[in-house]
Design a protein around this motif. Structure first.
Motif, PDB file in Angstrom:
ATOM      1  N   GLN A 302       7.251   0.500  -4.336  1.00  0.00           N
ATOM      2  CA  GLN A 302       5.789   0.495  -4.459  1.00  0.00           C
ATOM      3  C   GLN A 302       5.166  -0.529  -3.510  1.00  0.00           C
ATOM      4  O   GLN A 302       4.186  -0.238  -2.815  1.00  0.00           O
ATOM      5  CB  GLN A 302       5.395   0.149  -5.895  1.00  0.00           C
ATOM      6  N   GLU A 303       5.712  -1.709  -3.450  1.00  0.00           N
ATOM      7  CA  GLU A 303       5.137  -2.771  -2.629  1.00  0.00           C
ATOM      8  C   GLU A 303       5.330  -2.531  -1.139  1.00  0.00           C
ATOM      9  O   GLU A 303       4.465  -2.857  -0.331  1.00  0.00           O
ATOM     10  CB  GLU A 303       5.752  -4.124  -3.013  1.00  0.00           C
ATOM     11  N   MET A 304       6.485  -1.937  -0.753  1.00  0.00           N
ATOM     12  CA  MET A 304       6.855  -1.889   0.661  1.00  0.00           C
ATOM     13  C   MET A 304       6.503  -0.593   1.364  1.00  0.00           C
ATOM     14  O   MET A 304       6.311  -0.584   2.584  1.00  0.00           O
ATOM     15  CB  MET A 304       8.358  -2.130   0.804  1.00  0.00           C
ATOM     16  N   ASN A 305       6.440   0.507   0.640  1.00  0.00           N
ATOM     17  CA  ASN A 305       6.232   1.791   1.303  1.00  0.00           C
ATOM     18  C   ASN A 305       4.870   1.891   1.974  1.00  0.00           C
ATOM     19  O   ASN A 305       3.890   1.291   1.502  1.00  0.00           O
ATOM     20  CB  ASN A 305       6.378   2.935   0.293  1.00  0.00           C
ATOM     21  N   PRO A 306       4.769   2.675   3.047  1.00  0.00           N
ATOM     22  CA  PRO A 306       3.459   2.949   3.654  1.00  0.00           C
ATOM     23  C   PRO A 306       2.541   3.628   2.649  1.00  0.00           C
ATOM     24  O   PRO A 306       2.989   4.274   1.694  1.00  0.00           O
ATOM     25  CB  PRO A 306       3.805   3.882   4.821  1.00  0.00           C
ATOM     26  N   ARG A 307       1.269   3.537   2.895  1.00  0.00           N
ATOM     27  CA  ARG A 307       0.293   4.074   1.948  1.00  0.00           C
ATOM     28  C   ARG A 307       0.381   5.599   1.851  1.00  0.00           C
ATOM     29  O   ARG A 307       0.167   6.171   0.785  1.00  0.00           O
ATOM     30  CB  ARG A 307      -1.119   3.653   2.347  1.00  0.00           C
ATOM     31  N   GLY A 308       0.719   6.251   2.939  1.00  0.00           N
ATOM     32  CA  GLY A 308       0.832   7.698   2.894  1.00  0.00           C
ATOM     33  C   GLY A 308       1.990   8.190   2.038  1.00  0.00           C
ATOM     34  O   GLY A 308       2.017   9.357   1.647  1.00  0.00           O
ATOM     35  N   ALA A 309       2.920   7.290   1.735  1.00  0.00           N
ATOM     36  CA  ALA A 309       4.031   7.629   0.847  1.00  0.00           C
ATOM     37  C   ALA A 309       3.760   7.168  -0.577  1.00  0.00           C
ATOM     38  O   ALA A 309       4.659   7.215  -1.423  1.00  0.00           O
ATOM     39  CB  ALA A 309       5.319   6.993   1.363  1.00  0.00           C
ATOM     40  N   GLY A 310       2.536   6.715  -0.830  1.00  0.00           N
ATOM     41  CA  GLY A 310       2.173   6.272  -2.173  1.00  0.00           C
ATOM     42  C   GLY A 310       2.405   4.799  -2.416  1.00  0.00           C
ATOM     43  O   GLY A 310       2.212   4.312  -3.523  1.00  0.00           O
ATOM     44  N   GLY A 311       2.821   4.070  -1.370  1.00  0.00           N
ATOM     45  CA  GLY A 311       3.074   2.643  -1.522  1.00  0.00           C
ATOM     46  C   GLY A 311       1.840   1.803  -1.258  1.00  0.00           C
ATOM     47  O   GLY A 311       0.786   2.308  -0.863  1.00  0.00           O
ATOM     48  N   TYR A 312       1.996   0.503  -1.469  1.00  0.00           N
ATOM     49  CA  TYR A 312       0.886  -0.423  -1.227  1.00  0.00           C
ATOM     50  C   TYR A 312       0.832  -0.902   0.224  1.00  0.00           C
ATOM     51  O   TYR A 312      -0.197  -1.400   0.665  1.00  0.00           O
ATOM     52  CB  TYR A 312       1.020  -1.646  -2.134  1.00  0.00           C
ATOM     53  N   GLY A 313       1.958  -0.823   0.924  1.00  0.00           N
ATOM     54  CA  GLY A 313       1.989  -1.316   2.301  1.00  0.00           C
ATOM     55  C   GLY A 313       1.732  -2.797   2.404  1.00  0.00           C
ATOM     56  O   GLY A 313       1.110  -3.266   3.367  1.00  0.00           O
ATOM     57  N   ASN A 314       2.242  -3.562   1.448  1.00  0.00           N
ATOM     58  CA  ASN A 314       1.892  -4.985   1.378  1.00  0.00           C
ATOM     59  C   ASN A 314       2.734  -5.888   2.268  1.00  0.00           C
ATOM     60  O   ASN A 314       2.361  -7.038   2.494  1.00  0.00           O
ATOM     61  CB  ASN A 314       2.016  -5.475  -0.068  1.00  0.00           C
ATOM     62  N   ILE A 315       3.869  -5.404   2.748  1.00  0.00           N
ATOM     63  CA  ILE A 315       4.776  -6.245   3.530  1.00  0.00           C
ATOM     64  C   ILE A 315       5.018  -5.550   4.858  1.00  0.00           C
ATOM     65  O   ILE A 315       5.500  -4.414   4.901  1.00  0.00           O
ATOM     66  CB  ILE A 315       6.089  -6.483   2.764  1.00  0.00           C
ATOM     67  N   ASN A 316       4.687  -6.222   5.960  1.00  0.00           N
ATOM     68  CA  ASN A 316       4.698  -5.594   7.278  1.00  0.00           C
ATOM     69  C   ASN A 316       5.489  -6.427   8.278  1.00  0.00           C
ATOM     70  O   ASN A 316       5.112  -7.567   8.558  1.00  0.00           O
ATOM     71  CB  ASN A 316       3.277  -5.433   7.811  1.00  0.00           C
ATOM     72  N   PRO A 317       6.569  -5.889   8.836  1.00  0.00           N
ATOM     73  CA  PRO A 317       7.290  -6.606   9.899  1.00  0.00           C
ATOM     74  C   PRO A 317       6.367  -6.932  11.071  1.00  0.00           C
ATOM     75  O   PRO A 317       5.439  -6.178  11.401  1.00  0.00           O
ATOM     76  CB  PRO A 317       8.388  -5.621  10.303  1.00  0.00           C
ATOM     77  N   LEU A 318       6.637  -8.057  11.696  1.00  0.00           N
ATOM     78  CA  LEU A 318       5.852  -8.526  12.835  1.00  0.00           C
ATOM     79  C   LEU A 318       6.401  -7.967  14.147  1.00  0.00           C
ATOM     80  O   LEU A 318       7.593  -7.666  14.272  1.00  0.00           O
ATOM     81  CB  LEU A 318       5.881 -10.052  12.903  1.00  0.00           C
ATOM     82  N   GLN A 319       5.532  -7.880  15.143  1.00  0.00           N
ATOM     83  CA  GLN A 319       5.966  -7.461  16.473  1.00  0.00           C
ATOM     84  C   GLN A 319       7.030  -8.407  17.019  1.00  0.00           C
ATOM     85  O   GLN A 319       7.938  -7.993  17.741  1.00  0.00           O
ATOM     86  CB  GLN A 319       4.763  -7.411  17.418  1.00  0.00           C
ATOM     87  N   GLU A 320       6.930  -9.676  16.671  1.00  0.00           N
ATOM     88  CA  GLU A 320       7.917 -10.658  17.154  1.00  0.00           C
ATOM     89  C   GLU A 320       9.325 -10.290  16.704  1.00  0.00           C
ATOM     90  O   GLU A 320      10.299 -10.476  17.459  1.00  0.00           O
ATOM     91  CB  GLU A 320       7.545 -12.053  16.665  1.00  0.00           C
ATOM     92  N   LEU A 321       9.473  -9.780  15.481  1.00  0.00           N
ATOM     93  CA  LEU A 321      10.780  -9.335  15.016  1.00  0.00           C
ATOM     94  C   LEU A 321      11.198  -8.056  15.739  1.00  0.00           C
ATOM     95  O   LEU A 321      12.348  -7.935  16.190  1.00  0.00           O
ATOM     96  CB  LEU A 321      10.757  -9.112  13.504  1.00  0.00           C
ATOM     97  N   VAL A 322      10.283  -7.116  15.854  1.00  0.00           N
ATOM     98  CA  VAL A 322      10.578  -5.860  16.558  1.00  0.00           C
ATOM     99  C   VAL A 322      11.111  -6.143  17.962  1.00  0.00           C
ATOM    100  O   VAL A 322      12.100  -5.549  18.419  1.00  0.00           O
ATOM    101  CB  VAL A 322       9.320  -4.978  16.619  1.00  0.00           C
ATOM    102  N   ASP A 323      10.482  -7.073  18.654  1.00  0.00           N
ATOM    103  CA  ASP A 323      10.846  -7.363  20.035  1.00  0.00           C
ATOM    104  C   ASP A 323      12.237  -7.968  20.185  1.00  0.00           C
ATOM    105  O   ASP A 323      12.822  -7.939  21.284  1.00  0.00           O
ATOM    106  CB  ASP A 323       9.830  -8.315  20.666  1.00  0.00           C
ATOM    107  N   ASP A 324      12.783  -8.520  19.118  1.00  0.00           N
ATOM    108  CA  ASP A 324      14.083  -9.191  19.223  1.00  0.00           C
ATOM    109  C   ASP A 324      15.271  -8.263  18.990  1.00  0.00           C
ATOM    110  O   ASP A 324      16.426  -8.704  19.054  1.00  0.00           O
ATOM    111  CB  ASP A 324      14.141 -10.382  18.264  1.00  0.00           C
TER     112      ASP A 324
END
Length: 552
Positions: A302-324
């Motif tokens: 519930q907390e982590m899923n995107p909103r379109g999947a019924g989640g809250y979308g409350n926790i979002n990885p940063l671009q800085e992590l993606v880039d590594d």
């Protein structure tokens, strides 16, 4: 005077009922109240008392709400900063804490409460009877308690540094002045933790393969893994500013012993990286606890899923992590011109751990492409990065009709960490480069990343740190790693970014700032939590050795 009777001190002890369950003995609930004598003169009750001590092991979400420690460092963003109402990750990111209000404040008292329970058990150990049907049981319980006391002291040290070291039951009725303790040095506490872990390792079974109902209990493999982690931290720059090489040598030896013990007792790296986080039982996981459920407030999905999947979308990885995350074909960072990275297709051919950890715009999730401009757009008040966690989530969970969930666990220790702990300690101890590289490559090989053959100590250090970043992402390691390496004042003191996607076909990617983070390094202030003001007030005027951390 030792507390020996409920009638003398009116102290009631809450005990859990052991349900007949083939999962984790931690999944049990408290029963009625009984006296101290009744607890320890019955080995069944004594074991139930020990079960309660496990209940403060950390979990994925931190005290005060559904926030992750990853959102208090350069891994994720908490989409709604509620720190004005209750301390959370935002309190770290804007450096708005005070000794009277800060995240994890209650853990000072909580962990000391568990340490007191450990001391109470140990003081009554001699009156616990043996179990004729399980001769090793009594000694095993002692080992569990020693390990738990060590674990809670480790948690205190990494949060507060110098802390009071209490190894006996303290009774304020006997001598009230004695309860105003000094703060022992980090090294005094580290030595006490090592002593407890060494004794625990000698008493505990290597694993519970023959007694599956004891899954989750402390074991020799856990004791050695904790010792390795402790000594690795103790050798790191925050704890070892003079870079004493004997500390690195001790850490390397302990980390090697932990790794060898785990491997010889059947622990392996899962073929599928994500299984350690989505399967309830895994031979990669050395220690864990039951994770929260899937649904509603505080549910993982519930907390982590995107909103379109019924989640809250409350926790979002940063671009800085993606880039590594490196490129899969070359094993090079995306900043290297030879890496093969294409900024017009930024998510193509990356390290497989990227896809197992992060959902990105256009990723197929639950049968559709994620779209931050439509179904997955933020709700009012959210500041999101347009990335979402993949790690921990089950794709077949349906948040609309609340179906598809299965039990998961929060991993405390797994084999991949032991490889990386050993690699780091051995590298810093000037160990053989080939052996350091082999430990790193054991982790990389599992996900088919190219072999690494670092030639210099400095190059290997950078690689090991990045391997920890991507392998252990969102697992509560990064927050402590950047502190022990003394780089938090750099990586957690800058603007952090998300992604903005526009257009179809020829998509344009922009990387807007989502937050300017602040880390106050004056007098090393934010490298340590403040001692709760309530504790300072208790001791004020009674013990001048009990001081607040610098800068607070």
């Amino acid at each position: 005077m030792k507390i020996t009777s409920i009638t003398k001190r009116s102290i009631w002890l809450l005990l859990p009922v052991l349900f007949a369950c083939n999962k984790n003995f931690l999944d049990r609930k408290p029963s009625d109240k009984i006296t101290e004598q009744e607890v320890f003169r019955n080995i069944e009750n004594a074991e139930k008392f020990v079960n309660v001590i496990y209940q403060s092991l950390p979990n994925i979400f931190k005290p005060g709400g559904a926030w992750m420690l990853s959102s208090a460092t350069d891994e994720t963003n908490q989409s709604i900063d509620a720190s004005a109402l209750s301390p959370d990750a935002g309190s770290f990111n804007n450096s708005s804490m005070s000794p009277s209000a800060f995240p994890m404040q209650g853990q000072w008292g909580e962990f000391y409460g568990k340490i007191r329970s450990c001391n109470l058990f140990l003081s009554n150990y001699n009156i616990i009877p043996n179990d004729p049907n399980y001769p090793e049981r009594k000694a095993r319980l002692r080992g569990e308690v020693l390990l738990l006391r060590a674990y809670y002291y480790f948690q205190l040290v990494i949060r507060w540094g110098d802390v009071p070291l209490l190894t006996q039951v303290q009774n304020p009725f006997d001598n009230p002045d004695d309860i105003y303790y000094k703060r022992n040095t980090i090294q005094e506490v580290v030595q006490a933790i090592v002593k407890d872990l060494d004794e625990a390792a000698a008493l505990l079974p290597a694993s519970y393969s023959g007694r599956p109902n004891n899954w989750g209990r402390a074991s020799k493999a856990i004791a050695l893994a904790l010792k390795g982690r402790l000594l690795l931290y103790n050798a790191s720059p925050l704890f070892n500013p003079g870079n004493a090489q004997d500390r690195w040598a001790a850490a390397a030896e302990a980390c090697r012993a932990a790794l060898d013990t785990a491997l010889s007792n059947g622990y392996v790296l899962n073929a599928n990286y994500n299984d350690a986080f989505t399967q309830y039982f895994s031979r990669e996981v050395i220690w864990s606890r039951p994770a929260p459920g899937a649904y509603r407030d505080g549910g993982i999905d519930q907390e982590m899923n995107p909103r379109g999947a019924g989640g809250y979308g409350n926790i979002n990885p940063l671009q800085e992590l993606v880039d590594d995350y490196e490129m899969k074909a070359t094993g090079l960072p995306i900043s290297d011109p030879a890496s093969g990275y294409n900024p017009q297709r930024p998510y193509l051919n990356r390290d497989p751990r990227f896809y197992a950890t992060i959902l990105y715009p256009g990723a197929i999730w639950k049968g559709r492409a994620l779209d931050p401009n439509d179904a997955d757009a933020p709700r009012p008040g959210q500041v999101i990065t347009n990335y979402w966690p993949r790690k921990y989530l089950l794709e077949n969970v349906n948040l609309f009709n609340l179906t598809g969930a299965t039990d998961r666990k929060w991993v405390l220790i797994r084999l991949a960490e032991l490889y990386l702990n050993y690699a780091e300690a051995l590298n810093e101890a000037n160990g053989p480069a080939a052996e350091v590289n082999a430990a790193v490559n054991a982790v990389r090989r599992r996900v088919d990343m190219p072999e690494y053959n670092g030639a210099s100590k400095e190059d290997r250090r950078a690689k090991i740190r990045n391997e920890r970043r991507v392998e252990l992402a969102l697992e509560d390691h990064r927050f402590w790693d950047v502190r022990r390496w003394r780089i938090a004042h750099i990586v957690d003191n800058r603007e952090v970014h998300g992604v903005k996607v526009t257009g179809t076909g020829n998509v344009t990617y922009e990387y807007p700032v989502v937050e300017k983070r602040i880390f106050n390094a004056s007098q090393d202030r934010d490298y340590w939590l403040p001692v709760p003001q309530s504790e300072i007030d208790k001791v004020a005027g009674r013990n001048t050795e009990f001081r607040q951390n610098k800068g607070w």
